[in-house]
Design a protein around this motif. Structure first.
Motif, mmCIF file in Angstrom:
data_model
loop_
_atom_site.group_PDB
_atom_site.id
_atom_site.type_symbol
_atom_site.label_atom_id
_atom_site.label_comp_id
_atom_site.label_asym_id
_atom_site.label_seq_id
_atom_site.Cartn_x
_atom_site.Cartn_y
_atom_site.Cartn_z
ATOM 1 N N MET A 1 19.576 29.528 -20.707
ATOM 2 C CA MET A 1 19.831 30.900 -21.152
ATOM 3 C C MET A 1 18.729 31.848 -20.673
ATOM 4 S SD MET A 1 21.156 30.549 -25.122
ATOM 5 C CE MET A 1 20.965 32.335 -25.358
ATOM 6 N N ALA A 2 17.483 31.404 -20.795
ATOM 7 C CA ALA A 2 16.356 32.242 -20.373
ATOM 8 C C ALA A 2 16.459 32.569 -18.891
ATOM 9 C CB ALA A 2 15.042 31.523 -20.671
ATOM 10 N N GLN A 3 16.819 31.570 -18.096
ATOM 11 C CA GLN A 3 16.944 31.788 -16.656
ATOM 12 C C GLN A 3 18.066 32.774 -16.338
ATOM 13 O OE1 GLN A 3 17.346 28.159 -14.458
ATOM 14 N NE2 GLN A 3 17.525 29.180 -12.477
ATOM 15 N N GLU A 4 19.167 32.671 -17.067
ATOM 16 C CA GLU A 4 20.288 33.583 -16.837
ATOM 17 C C GLU A 4 19.909 35.023 -17.193
ATOM 18 O OE1 GLU A 4 23.634 32.957 -15.719
ATOM 19 O OE2 GLU A 4 22.501 31.235 -14.944
ATOM 20 N N PHE A 5 19.202 35.202 -18.310
ATOM 21 C CA PHE A 5 18.816 36.552 -18.712
ATOM 22 C C PHE A 5 17.720 37.137 -17.820
ATOM 23 C CE2 PHE A 5 20.729 35.448 -22.929
ATOM 24 C CZ PHE A 5 21.593 36.528 -22.999
ATOM 25 N N GLU A 6 16.947 36.281 -17.182
ATOM 26 C CA GLU A 6 15.888 36.755 -16.297
ATOM 27 C C GLU A 6 16.439 37.482 -15.074
ATOM 28 O OE1 GLU A 6 13.608 33.264 -15.557
ATOM 29 O OE2 GLU A 6 12.106 33.744 -17.092
ATOM 30 N N GLU A 7 17.723 37.296 -14.792
ATOM 31 C CA GLU A 7 18.329 37.978 -13.657
ATOM 32 C C GLU A 7 18.257 39.494 -13.821
ATOM 33 O OE1 GLU A 7 19.710 36.842 -10.767
ATOM 34 O OE2 GLU A 7 18.858 34.906 -11.322
ATOM 35 N N ALA A 8 18.231 39.954 -15.067
ATOM 36 C CA ALA A 8 18.220 41.396 -15.318
ATOM 37 C C ALA A 8 16.829 41.898 -15.668
ATOM 38 C CB ALA A 8 19.169 41.748 -16.453
ATOM 39 N N HIS A 9 15.858 41.014 -15.648
ATOM 40 C CA HIS A 9 14.523 41.412 -16.083
ATOM 41 C C HIS A 9 13.481 40.977 -15.066
ATOM 42 C CE1 HIS A 9 10.821 41.786 -18.270
ATOM 43 N NE2 HIS A 9 10.623 40.483 -18.197
ATOM 44 N N ASP A 10 12.593 41.888 -14.745
ATOM 45 C CA ASP A 10 11.463 41.573 -13.890
ATOM 46 C C ASP A 10 10.205 41.958 -14.656
ATOM 47 O OD1 ASP A 10 9.310 41.947 -11.908
ATOM 48 O OD2 ASP A 10 10.884 41.453 -10.474
ATOM 49 N N PRO A 11 9.338 40.988 -14.956
ATOM 50 C CA PRO A 11 8.156 41.297 -15.754
ATOM 51 C C PRO A 11 7.246 42.341 -15.125
ATOM 52 C CG PRO A 11 8.026 39.082 -14.795
ATOM 53 C CD PRO A 11 9.413 39.562 -14.592
ATOM 54 N N GLN A 12 7.203 42.392 -13.786
ATOM 55 C CA GLN A 12 6.360 43.395 -13.130
ATOM 56 C C GLN A 12 6.928 44.799 -13.298
ATOM 57 O OE1 GLN A 12 5.615 41.937 -9.028
ATOM 58 N NE2 GLN A 12 3.484 41.942 -9.656
ATOM 59 N N VAL A 13 8.247 44.907 -13.244
ATOM 60 C CA VAL A 13 8.878 46.215 -13.448
ATOM 61 C C VAL A 13 8.638 46.684 -14.881
ATOM 62 C CG1 VAL A 13 11.062 47.474 -13.506
ATOM 63 C CG2 VAL A 13 10.616 45.823 -11.670
ATOM 64 N N GLU A 14 8.781 45.766 -15.832
ATOM 65 C CA GLU A 14 8.511 46.135 -17.222
ATOM 66 C C GLU A 14 7.051 46.544 -17.387
ATOM 67 O OE1 GLU A 14 8.245 44.300 -21.715
ATOM 68 O OE2 GLU A 14 8.405 42.980 -19.972
ATOM 69 N N ARG A 15 6.157 45.826 -16.706
ATOM 70 C CA ARG A 15 4.733 46.146 -16.789
ATOM 71 C C ARG A 15 4.465 47.558 -16.255
ATOM 72 N NH1 ARG A 15 0.483 45.751 -19.821
ATOM 73 N NH2 ARG A 15 -1.476 45.855 -18.685
ATOM 74 N N TYR A 16 5.154 47.923 -15.190
ATOM 75 C CA TYR A 16 5.002 49.268 -14.621
ATOM 76 C C TYR A 16 5.285 50.335 -15.676
ATOM 77 C CZ TYR A 16 6.185 53.498 -12.013
ATOM 78 O OH TYR A 16 6.248 54.797 -11.570
ATOM 79 N N TRP A 17 6.397 50.173 -16.394
ATOM 80 C CA TRP A 17 6.772 51.183 -17.387
ATOM 81 C C TRP A 17 5.799 51.202 -18.557
ATOM 82 C CZ3 TRP A 17 9.443 54.916 -15.820
ATOM 83 C CH2 TRP A 17 10.437 54.745 -14.850
#
Length: 312
Positions: A264-280
């Motif tokens: 499940m975590a791997q599937e949801f990671e498709e929509a999330h990038d930790p670096q992009v979140e870090r930018y915001w």
């Protein structure tokens, strides 16, 4: 001429507090010329010269150069013009000093090495225009393709990070990290992929297969948990995750074990990038914006909780 109304250079020094050598320099430069000389050849100054010298001392203490002072005294420049120009220059100096103070405090707190200190100072020293140009280059270099979502581009532009004149240590640290991040080509590619996904409007495979009802329930449940301040790795998060894992396992006809949680975590990671979140998050810090819980992506929290090695 009545020499009793004249002052020697020594008397002038006592009255103004200026060293004799400084008054002599001003005299030789023509800024405050002697009124006359004594029979023995010593310089003598009248009351006008005394007042002129006191004005020179005041203007020098305000940071004006002698050439400008000479033009003021000769009435070639008005005090209004000079005061305005020097006030503007002092504003720049004050901003620079405040920024340096913030950098030094960060260095002292973090125990930064020499190279990190130099980098922080160099990036923090950039003018507001140079910082905006850095972000402009990031936007144009990242979203140069026609596939980028115009709304995503507009959001990045509207949220341009702007370091304040007197930043906190946290803001300086965030700005330095942000400046390094936007210059990284790998991060630009990640940001571009996220924008293209938004433009395509394509849902995640796990969202599509789980259905709209379970997907919306998951987002709402995680958002409520986040707003309650529950850490994804804490025991308080466990019941929420267990419930979600069982719901998804039922839909996908899978066993709600550790392997399924990681899937499940791997599937949801498709929509999330930790670096992009870090930018915001860095943008929020630099701009001193209040973190709005409803704008924080829910999937990073969910992914972190699912990754916790715990049998459901």
């Amino acid at each position: 001429m009545d020499v009793t109304n004249l002052y020697s250079i020594g008397e002038l020094s006592r009255r103004t507090g200026l060293p004799v050598r400084t008054i002599r320099f001003y005299s030789d430069s023509g800024v405050v010329a002697p009124t006359t000389r004594s029979p023995a050849g010593y310089r003598l100054y009248d009351l006008d010269a005394l007042l002129r010298l006191e004005l020179v001392r005041t203007l020098r203490e305000l940071g004006m150069d002698l050439a400008t002072i000479q033009r003021v005294l000769d009435r070639k420049l008005s005090m209004t013009e000079v005061a305005t120009a020097h006030a503007d220059a002092m504003d720049v100096q004050i901003r620079t000093l405040l920024l340096r103070r913030s950098v030094l405090r960060v260095v002292a707190r973090r125990g930064s090495n020499l190279e990190e200190t130099k980098l922080m100072h160099r990036l923090a020293q950039l003018s507001g225009e140079e910082r905006r140009r850095l972000i402009d280059d990031f936007v144009s270099g990242t979203f140069r393709t026609a596939d980028a979502d115009s709304a995503a581009v507009a959001m990045v532009v509207a949220a341009t990070p702007d370091l304040p004149d007197d930043p906190t240590g946290e803001q300086v640290t965030a700005w330095v990290e942000l400046a390094e991040l936007v210059g990284d080509e790998d991060f630009r590619a990640r940001m571009r992929r996220m924008a293209m996904r938004q433009a395509a409007g394509r849902p995640l495979d796990i969202e599509r297969d789980a259905g709209e009802e379970l997907t919306e329930f998951t987002r709402q449940k995680v958002a409520e948990t986040m707003e309650s301040g529950i850490d994804p790795l804490s025991d308080r998060a466990a019941p929420v995750i267990d419930d979600l894992v069982h719901r998804f396992a039922e839909v996908f006809a899978r066993t709600p074990d550790t392997e399924f949680r990681h899937w499940m975590a791997q599937e949801f990671e498709e929509a999330h990038d930790p670096q992009v979140e870090r930018y915001w998050r860095l943008v929020w810090i630099v701009n001193d914006w209040q973190v709005v819980p409803s704008l924080i992506p829910v999937y990073p929290w969910l992914i972190q909780a699912l990754r916790k090695d715990r049998v459901a």
